[in-house]
Motif scaffolding. Structure first.
Motif, short mmCIF file in Angstrom:
data_model
loop_
_atom_site.label_atom_id
_atom_site.label_comp_id
_atom_site.label_asym_id
_atom_site.label_seq_id
_atom_site.Cartn_x
_atom_site.Cartn_y
_atom_site.Cartn_z
N SER A 304 0.82 -1.21 0.00
CA SER A 304 0.00 0.00 0.00
C SER A 304 0.86 1.26 0.00
O SER A 304 0.52 2.25 -0.68
N GLU A 305 1.95 1.25 0.75
CA GLU A 305 2.83 2.42 0.75
C GLU A 305 3.33 2.72 -0.65
O GLU A 305 3.39 3.88 -1.08
N SER A 306 3.69 1.68 -1.39
CA SER A 306 4.19 1.86 -2.74
C SER A 306 3.09 2.33 -3.69
O SER A 306 3.28 3.25 -4.48
N ALA A 307 1.92 1.71 -3.59
CA ALA A 307 0.83 2.04 -4.50
C ALA A 307 0.28 3.44 -4.26
O ALA A 307 -0.12 4.12 -5.21
N LEU A 308 0.25 3.85 -3.00
CA LEU A 308 -0.38 5.12 -2.64
C LEU A 308 0.62 6.26 -2.48
O LEU A 308 0.22 7.42 -2.33
N HIS A 309 1.92 5.93 -2.48
CA HIS A 309 2.96 6.92 -2.17
C HIS A 309 2.67 7.57 -0.81
O HIS A 309 2.68 8.79 -0.66
N TRP A 310 2.39 6.71 0.16
CA TRP A 310 1.98 7.13 1.50
C TRP A 310 2.74 6.33 2.54
O TRP A 310 3.07 5.17 2.34
N HIS A 311 3.01 6.95 3.68
CA HIS A 311 3.44 6.20 4.85
C HIS A 311 3.02 6.99 6.08
O HIS A 311 2.84 8.21 6.03
N ALA A 312 2.85 6.31 7.21
CA ALA A 312 2.45 6.97 8.44
C ALA A 312 3.55 7.93 8.89
O ALA A 312 4.72 7.55 8.95
N THR A 313 3.17 9.15 9.22
CA THR A 313 4.17 10.16 9.59
C THR A 313 4.39 10.27 11.09
O THR A 313 5.38 10.85 11.53
N HIS A 314 3.46 9.74 11.89
CA HIS A 314 3.60 9.80 13.34
C HIS A 314 4.19 8.50 13.87
O HIS A 314 3.66 7.42 13.58
N ASN A 315 5.28 8.59 14.65
CA ASN A 315 5.69 7.41 15.39
C ASN A 315 4.82 7.30 16.64
O ASN A 315 4.07 8.22 16.99
#
Length: 351
Positions: A304-315
């Protein structure tokens, strides 16, 4: 675009609406039954924005769903309305079967009829995005790899079984009828506006009040924790850009044991709001485990990170710190809930 969101006054649904109204020009039609965990206040500025419309309706009401679709003519549906608390599903599964399974079926049928009558190119562009949980995949052992989009289903509670059934219905309506559906599965969310029966707000507010902090079993059960605003961003990307028939697994790569979560809350709260009686870890109480308590959930979000160009920004630590600050600043919202409707009587869990 005109986006219909079911459950938009719930914890995650309200975060999605806040995100869409704040970051896009889209309009939102919010369908919510306004059950015990719904809060119109959680919509924040969206409540007074002309691009947001709230309709108080139940997704199990077929006529209401058909009417809402015909009147508001959405370009896509984001389906978040659900009963979601595992403990409640164990005590009373009927509401979970009715809302999560029957409600999803009724919404799918209303959407299918509406979609079939749309003219091109609106018909080709229409999407039905169903938001689900990682609990449908069952439980992981300590050394098992995390869940992915292809993990077989193995639900263990009335809640997860009802969500698994709804996932299957959504996929069946795509394969059988061609309805352009998308499914996303996520791990445990936390953050502002979460109803005080869930683990993090329950522990936080009990700790503020000097009450016992209940932890099931020995506290070793593990979950992957995702800050709700990160999830809202991912959901909007999926709804607007996702591929029909696809599944997206959304996670934060932030696994923690329940005891780690409770200890982190205690330590951060001690720093921000010290208790003269001493460290709040003194309040931890290990209680009898709930029936069928799954040991571990964790998602591998690589695809999903690759497909959406997204990752969670909060640790996890920064997200918990922001969550604590929010609850400290918003006593007027949660205190009446604790006093009048909830009063901390139900034990919390990592769900």
């Amino acid at each position: 675009m005109n986006i219909m969101i079911t459950g938009g006054c719930g914890f995650i649904g309200s975060a999605v609406i806040r995100h869409i109204i704040a970051t896009t020009d889209h309009t939102v039609v919010n369908i919510d039954k306004m059950t015990y965990a719904a809060s119109e206040a959680a919509l924040d500025q969206a409540r007074s924005d002309p691009r947001h419309t709230l309709i108080r309706a139940d997704i199990t009401d077929a006529e209401a769903m058909r009417s809402a679709l015909a009147t508001h003519q959405p370009d896509l549906i984001m389906h978040l309305a659900a009963e979601s608390h595992v403990d409640r599903s164990i005590d009373g599964p009927a509401d979970f079967i009715n809302t999560n399974i029957t409600g999803t079926f009724i919404l799918l049928e209303a959407a299918r009829t509406y979609w079939a009558a749309l003219p091109e190119p609106r018909k080709s562009a229409f999407r039905f995005h169903h938001i689900s949980t990682d609990e449908v995949f069952g439980a992981l052992e300590a050394n098992d790899p995390p869940f992915t989009e292809t993990t077989p289903y193995d639900p263990r509670s009335p809640y997860s079984a009802s969500k698994a059934a709804s996932d299957h219905l959504v996929r069946a309506w795509h394969h059988t009828y061609g309805l352009p559906t998308i499914v996303s599965n996520t791990t445990n969310n936390y953050g502002p506006w979460q109803f005080p029966e869930k683990l993090i707000p329950l522990i936080l507010l009990n700790a503020l009040d000097g009450k016992p902090l209940p932890v099931y079993g020995d506290g070793s059960n593990m979950r992957d924790w995702l800050y709700v605003d990160d999830h809202a961003e991912a959901l909007a990307l999926i709804a607007l850009n996702g591929t029909p028939g696809a599944t997206y697994a959304i996670g934060a790569r932030q696994p923690r044991t329940n005891l780690d979560v409770v200890t982190t809350i205690c330590n951060l709260l001690d720093q921000q709001h010290p208790d003269p009686a001493g460290p709040r870890t003194r309040l931890i109480r290990f209680v009898t485990d709930r029936p069928g308590h799954d040991f571990r959930y964790e998602i591998d979000p690589t695809t999903s990170e690759s497909a959406l160009h997204w990752h969670a920004t909060h640790n996890f630590e920064s997200g918990i710190a922001r969550t604590i600050q929010w609850y400290l600043a918003n006593t007027a919202w949660w205190h009446p809930i604790r006093t009048a409707r909830y009063a901390g009587q139900r034990l919390g869990t990592a769900a």
